[in-house]
Design a protein around this motif. Structure first.
Motif, short mmCIF file in Angstrom:
data_model
loop_
_atom_site.label_atom_id
_atom_site.label_comp_id
_atom_site.label_asym_id
_atom_site.label_seq_id
_atom_site.Cartn_x
_atom_site.Cartn_y
_atom_site.Cartn_z
N VAL A 144 22.00 -0.29 -31.17
CA VAL A 144 22.37 0.49 -29.98
C VAL A 144 21.11 0.97 -29.25
O VAL A 144 21.04 0.94 -28.02
CB VAL A 144 23.31 1.66 -30.34
CG1 VAL A 144 23.47 2.62 -29.18
CG2 VAL A 144 24.66 1.12 -30.78
N LYS A 145 20.08 1.40 -30.01
CA LYS A 145 18.81 1.78 -29.37
C LYS A 145 18.22 0.60 -28.60
O LYS A 145 17.72 0.76 -27.49
CB LYS A 145 17.80 2.25 -30.42
CG LYS A 145 18.05 3.63 -30.95
CD LYS A 145 17.00 3.98 -31.99
CE LYS A 145 17.42 5.17 -32.81
NZ LYS A 145 16.55 5.39 -33.97
N LEU A 146 18.29 -0.58 -29.18
CA LEU A 146 17.78 -1.78 -28.53
C LEU A 146 18.58 -2.08 -27.26
O LEU A 146 18.01 -2.44 -26.23
CB LEU A 146 17.84 -2.97 -29.49
CG LEU A 146 17.20 -4.26 -29.05
CD1 LEU A 146 15.71 -4.08 -28.80
CD2 LEU A 146 17.41 -5.33 -30.12
N PHE A 147 19.90 -1.91 -27.32
CA PHE A 147 20.74 -2.10 -26.13
C PHE A 147 20.34 -1.14 -25.02
O PHE A 147 20.31 -1.49 -23.85
CB PHE A 147 22.22 -1.89 -26.45
CG PHE A 147 22.87 -2.98 -27.25
CD1 PHE A 147 22.32 -4.24 -27.37
CD2 PHE A 147 24.07 -2.74 -27.90
CE1 PHE A 147 22.92 -5.24 -28.12
CE2 PHE A 147 24.70 -3.72 -28.65
CZ PHE A 147 24.13 -4.98 -28.75
N GLU A 148 20.03 0.09 -25.39
CA GLU A 148 19.65 1.11 -24.41
C GLU A 148 18.33 0.76 -23.73
O GLU A 148 18.16 1.02 -22.54
CB GLU A 148 19.57 2.49 -25.06
CG GLU A 148 20.93 3.02 -25.48
CD GLU A 148 20.85 4.32 -26.26
OE1 GLU A 148 21.81 5.09 -26.16
OE2 GLU A 148 19.86 4.56 -26.97
N GLU A 153 16.24 -9.65 -25.93
CA GLU A 153 16.88 -9.64 -27.24
C GLU A 153 18.16 -8.81 -27.24
O GLU A 153 19.16 -9.19 -27.82
CB GLU A 153 15.93 -9.12 -28.32
CG GLU A 153 16.51 -9.30 -29.71
CD GLU A 153 15.56 -8.93 -30.83
OE1 GLU A 153 15.92 -9.18 -31.97
OE2 GLU A 153 14.48 -8.39 -30.56
N GLY A 154 18.14 -7.67 -26.57
CA GLY A 154 19.34 -6.84 -26.50
C GLY A 154 20.50 -7.55 -25.83
O GLY A 154 21.65 -7.41 -26.24
N ARG A 155 20.22 -8.35 -24.82
CA ARG A 155 21.27 -9.10 -24.12
C ARG A 155 21.77 -10.26 -24.96
O ARG A 155 22.90 -10.71 -24.79
CB ARG A 155 20.77 -9.60 -22.78
CG ARG A 155 20.61 -8.51 -21.74
CD ARG A 155 20.34 -9.07 -20.36
NE ARG A 155 19.22 -10.00 -20.30
CZ ARG A 155 17.96 -9.67 -20.07
NH1 ARG A 155 17.65 -8.40 -19.89
NH2 ARG A 155 17.02 -10.57 -20.01
N ALA A 156 20.96 -10.77 -25.85
CA ALA A 156 21.35 -11.95 -26.63
C ALA A 156 22.14 -11.61 -27.89
O ALA A 156 22.82 -12.46 -28.43
CB ALA A 156 20.09 -12.74 -27.02
#
Length: 174
Positions: A144-148, A153-156
């Protein structure tokens, strides 16, 4: 408590004896920021589990048996209520928008997916990966931190629940 597996939720309810507990299905996006992390205010506009929940209560994610497969240092670095996610470093799927990097709720599903991909490659004559793939362990909170933060990478990244969990959720949600 939000269980990652219906079987774990059913077992918890059975252990509680005469308490009137009910197991329902929801999605992580319905409850994560509103109930688990308390980073969004609850309002009358909310529906689903978040809209019907007590904003003062403490909510936890429960990973069940998945925790037994994590390295010892993972538990030291992650808080109670965090859930391990498994990824095989060399496992990716092509989609129109680019690569999809699957994250699994348990190690067995990650390895099974890798094995199925290897069998598919073998049948089509493509080169095979290593027999013992590198298994990476991260967590829901880390992802979730990466998505934020955003970025490629977060999109993949894509969550891959087990087939059993998908079927259970479908039957519970109608």
């Amino acid at each position: 408590r939000f269980f990652m597996d219906k079987g774990d939720a059913d077992a918890f309810c059975a252990k509680q004896g005469g308490k009137n507990l009910q197991v329902n299905a929801t999605t992580l996006d319905d409850v994560f920021f509103t109930l688990v992390k308390k980073q969004a205010k609850l309002g009358s506009f909310l529906t689903g589990v978040a809209g019907a929940s007590n904003p003062e209560a403490t909510y936890l994610l429960v990973c069940g048996d998945a925790i037994r497969d994590v390295p010892a240092d993972w538990q030291e670095k992650h808080s109670t209520g965090d859930v391990p996610l498994y990824r095989i470093a060399s496992l990716a799927f092509q989609r129109p928008e680019g690569l999809e990097l699957p994250l699994f709720l348990n190690k067995k599903d990650a390895l099974d997916s890798f094995t199925r991909l290897q069998e598919s490659k073998k049948m089509s004559g493509q080169p095979l990966e290593e027999k013992n793939p590198e298994i990476q362990v991260t967590s829901i909170f880390d992802i979730v931190k990466l998505f934020e933060i955003g970025g490629f990478e977060g999109r993949a990244l894509e969550f891959y629940p087990s087939v059993g969990n998908i079927e259970e959720a479908r039957s519970m949600m109608g």
